[in-house]
Design a protein around this motif. Structure first.
Motif, short mmCIF file in Angstrom:
data_model
loop_
_atom_site.label_atom_id
_atom_site.label_comp_id
_atom_site.label_asym_id
_atom_site.label_seq_id
_atom_site.Cartn_x
_atom_site.Cartn_y
_atom_site.Cartn_z
N UNK A 44 0.84 -1.20 0.00
CA UNK A 44 0.00 0.00 0.00
C UNK A 44 0.88 1.25 0.00
N UNK A 45 1.89 1.19 0.86
CA UNK A 45 2.86 2.29 0.86
C UNK A 45 4.23 1.71 0.51
N UNK A 46 4.90 2.33 -0.45
CA UNK A 46 6.26 1.90 -0.80
C UNK A 46 7.23 2.69 0.07
N UNK A 47 7.87 1.98 0.99
CA UNK A 47 8.85 2.62 1.85
C UNK A 47 10.25 2.18 1.44
N UNK A 48 11.20 3.07 1.57
CA UNK A 48 12.61 2.65 1.44
C UNK A 48 13.34 3.13 2.67
N UNK A 49 14.45 2.50 2.94
CA UNK A 49 15.29 2.97 4.03
C UNK A 49 16.73 3.02 3.54
N UNK A 50 17.61 3.61 4.36
CA UNK A 50 19.02 3.67 4.00
C UNK A 50 19.76 2.59 4.77
N UNK A 51 20.58 1.85 4.07
CA UNK A 51 21.36 0.80 4.71
C UNK A 51 22.59 1.38 5.40
N UNK A 52 22.99 0.76 6.49
CA UNK A 52 24.27 1.14 7.11
C UNK A 52 25.44 0.43 6.43
N UNK A 53 25.12 -0.55 5.60
CA UNK A 53 26.16 -1.30 4.89
C UNK A 53 26.57 -0.52 3.65
N UNK A 108 9.07 2.43 -9.92
CA UNK A 108 8.35 2.26 -8.66
C UNK A 108 8.41 3.54 -7.84
N UNK A 109 7.36 4.38 -7.88
CA UNK A 109 7.37 5.60 -7.06
C UNK A 109 7.37 5.25 -5.57
N UNK A 110 8.10 6.03 -4.80
CA UNK A 110 8.27 5.75 -3.38
C UNK A 110 7.44 6.71 -2.55
N UNK A 111 6.81 6.17 -1.49
CA UNK A 111 6.00 7.03 -0.61
C UNK A 111 6.81 7.62 0.53
N UNK A 112 7.69 6.81 1.12
CA UNK A 112 8.36 7.25 2.35
C UNK A 112 9.82 6.83 2.40
N UNK A 113 10.63 7.68 2.99
CA UNK A 113 12.01 7.32 3.31
C UNK A 113 12.08 7.15 4.81
N UNK A 114 12.39 5.92 5.25
CA UNK A 114 12.39 5.60 6.68
C UNK A 114 11.17 6.28 7.32
N UNK A 115 11.34 6.85 8.45
CA UNK A 115 10.19 7.50 9.07
C UNK A 115 10.30 9.01 8.90
N UNK A 116 11.27 9.45 8.07
CA UNK A 116 11.58 10.87 8.18
C UNK A 116 11.15 11.73 6.99
N UNK A 117 10.54 11.13 5.99
CA UNK A 117 10.24 11.95 4.81
C UNK A 117 9.16 11.26 3.99
N UNK A 118 8.16 12.02 3.57
CA UNK A 118 7.18 11.48 2.62
C UNK A 118 7.29 12.24 1.32
N UNK A 119 6.91 11.57 0.24
CA UNK A 119 7.12 12.15 -1.08
C UNK A 119 5.81 12.29 -1.84
#
Lengths: 278, 278, 278, 278
Positions: free
Chosen positions: D121-130, D243-254
């Protein structure tokens, strides 16, 4: 005013040769201090850090701390108000385009009426595209005039209060004249010393202040994305203590409640710590 | 002697304030040139490189090359012999501990009787433990006084002619004032510009000289182990051209035949290239 | 032979699906051990290291060391001679092109008649152009099949015994299956763990052996040029212990006296250390 | 189903030895493709990229593209619907713990009913520490099973659609199976190839699509902070296109307007480009 070769001078009386090696080849090591109520803040810490920087250039400072402190007290009396102090150590030896062999040094101490500029209405910071110089190229603790990373980052400042620099692997390091703290869920987070930062003296005091107030502090590797995800951001530096930040570039605004709370406690706290007033 | 604000001065007449921003905060951009038979070598190349360095600090040099060259010719006449030339550009603007905003500049040109010191009996080089500053922290082409990597590497020189610095990933870069070449099986190899090196003007001339002599030249990433495996090693820099090397630290001695051959051809070659004498 | 799902099998009986996740997506964690006189060498050390690797993939090994050791003893009895042992841990869970979530694992133990191939007449090593993967991309201690740096470095081996890899900043790390030591003026030097190396178990034993013999050992950052400047070079790895090196590429030959001395003392020493035989 | 050694097999019929070198030592090179309307999309591009990966392991693929394409067409007919295709190349030669010398290879082609899982429903991405493995350790274009950076990053995914990895200097690279684009002020920005990314084929098509629509595209170094400052974020990968993204982690919506517009144009565009259907 300033003291140089044992004499107190006004700035307009102080000139150096255009062939000054520190001008042509670098090597001017320095520290910046300030007084609170005419008492030198964290003088011993700064003096020790100056010795570390000098040691990096194979220079041993032969003046002892007592003497150093007496000179500054003398200056404060002359200026007769709170002052900012800039100590500069100019290496002497075989210094040329072809070598840098130090043998001795000259010490110059500038004193100036403390002049904390008015706070901007909004404290903005931005992220620099210039990376901090890696420790293998220049130790982060070497406080030396003309570090090119700081110079180039300062050029990007615009209307920001300070710009934050990332390290050689993209980790958050520090501002050009400040250390960086963030607050997330009431935990205070700041880059660890092994992130490649200058071990700030106000930074240390603020970490200790937080602990004394029961606030959890994490010193660790910090990723830039965490700046966007933080609830608060604040900077620390000698001349101003704690500086709560309002905005990161155009992309994030912050609450300032923990930061303001620390501001309200800072002066009393540093006043109570004996080591700051040796 | 030197020219500053349009006036020719002797060195002992030239003083600057102790508050000179370039002394306190860095930013002095420079180039070093020399004459051959009183004619300026590669003046246009150096002038363009100075413009690139200045541009890095957002400074546009408004003097044109013709004018620049005329000033130096005037100086050469006064000194009345071959000279080494140091051009220094001192940024002016809002420069402080808190910002580096350039608005204009002062240009100072030093001229000095060319004094090529006697060659050491054995030319030794060593490898520095100090890494070159990475391009992301400071562009390799920015020729600026007080680059801390060069300063710290120069401290390790001892009795070596120059010390060779590796880059942020351990690749061979350059000496503190010279570019590095090796010879292996009659192929000449030198670090490519994307290794993070200053684009040396003598380096360029030597590459072209090799090609004109039918010698294969590879500009590429060079690993330090190749210095140990090479048949020859030589350095290039403005004041001396080509410098064949005898020894690398205590671990390797070199033949000098290709290097000496290039030395024997160098002056005639650079003399024949029109671009060097514009 | 091998044990898998509690059953001893001959190799020709053991097949896995072409859709095995470890084949398609990686993740096979392993350790290699050997016996001396049918007793497992450093079994506990290897088992703990396996647990660390597995932990990196969020897998907790539920078998205890006693059980692990019993299985191998059982295998040694079956094979009835000294063996080399390869333990493989295959993660199970939601593993696909789109995710790697582990839930459990399968453990497979290979045993094989120990077959130490004949020593080459001259032991040569070379330096790889492939850098070790940096710790931030993959921890150096993670022993996992298909590390691409090791694979690519092994392709450069030619007739060398092993190739030595440098780290992300050009520091000496280790061979593709061995740790690296050099001897300079009777001091033994080996890259420190923070150089980005696997904490070799034979490495540890050799360091302790040297100390017990009164030989100074430095664990520190090592620059590649030091390999050229060393008196001796030797490698260590489980299956062979200490391996003195004759040549580095074509550019350096070594004495082997300290190395041979250590070879002569190695088996007795490791035999005397209780921790190796738990 | 799959084809291996010239025979079509069902998956349950396909087994390999537990001693398969690609399982024990890595080296399995692969590509993933799909059909649109039973026609292979960008087959030639993927085949060429497979050749590049194989070349990295010193393997020359002797099958020509026509033949390759014929096999897949045959498979598509058997499966009788749109398929996803996984080509796997298993090196053969002297491959062991001590060396990796390739001599030939086996090629296996998997075909599977195309199964595009339902969109979250929501496409979220996050940033890896790797961090991505640096090019000097493993070329970014080498598509090989078991890259440890991707494996470790995939472990951090949680409920995100994909995790974005930064490079060795902290620059934005790519997801574990996707390329990354951002939109800022109607300009589309994506990491340049020299950021250390896989040259994605859908990425290339999307860049060309944007240009054909008059949208400005910048391929350049991207800093992570730009993800927070962007108006939109979208990913591209073979199986799903844009694939359009809805959110970056919890800190940003697009916003998703440019992304959705590109989705609406994507299939028609790739259909119109001849090179995609060779």
């Amino acid at each position: 005013m300033l003291i140089w070769k044992g004499r107190w001078l006004e700035k307009h009386e102080a000139y150096i040769s255009l062939e000054e090696p520190c001008l042509l080849y670098g090597g001017l090591v320095y520290e910046t201090l300030r007084t609170y109520n005419r008492k030198l803040f964290a003088g011993k810490y700064h003096f020790d850090r100056l010795k570390a920087s000098a040691g990096c250039l194979h220079i041993k400072i032969d003046m002892d701390y007592e003497n150093f402190r007496k000179i500054i007290s003398e200056g404060v009396e002359k200026v007769n108000c709170d002052v900012s102090v800039r100590i500069m150590l100019l290496p002497r030896g075989n210094i040329s385009a072809f070598g840098f062999e130090t043998k001795s040094y000259e010490l110059i101490i500038f004193l100036e009426k403390l002049n904390i500029s008015k706070f901007p209405e909004k404290v903005k910071v931005s992220l620099s595209k210039v990376r901090k110089i890696d420790d293998l190229a220049t130790p982060a603790y070497l406080k030396i005039a003309g570090r090119t990373d700081i110079l180039l980052a300062k050029m990007e400042k615009g209307d920001a209060y300070d710009v934050i620099m990332l390290g050689s692997k993209g980790q958050v390091c520090e501002g050009t004249f400040s250390n960086v703290f963030l607050v997330k869920n009431n935990t205070v987070v700041t880059p660890s010393l092994d992130s490649g930062i200058l071990p700030g003296i106000t930074r240390k005091n603020v970490i200790d202040l937080c602990k004394s107030l029961g606030i959890t502090v994490e010193e660790r590797w910090v990723e830039p994305i965490e700046l966007c995800d933080a609830d608060e951001l604040f900077l620390t530096h000698t001349s101003r203590g704690v500086v709560p930040v309002d905005e990161l570039s155009s992309c994030k605004t912050y609450s300032k409640s923990v930061g303001r709370f620390l501001v309200s406690k800072f002066e009393e706290y540093i006043g109570s710590i004996e080591e700051n007033w040796l």
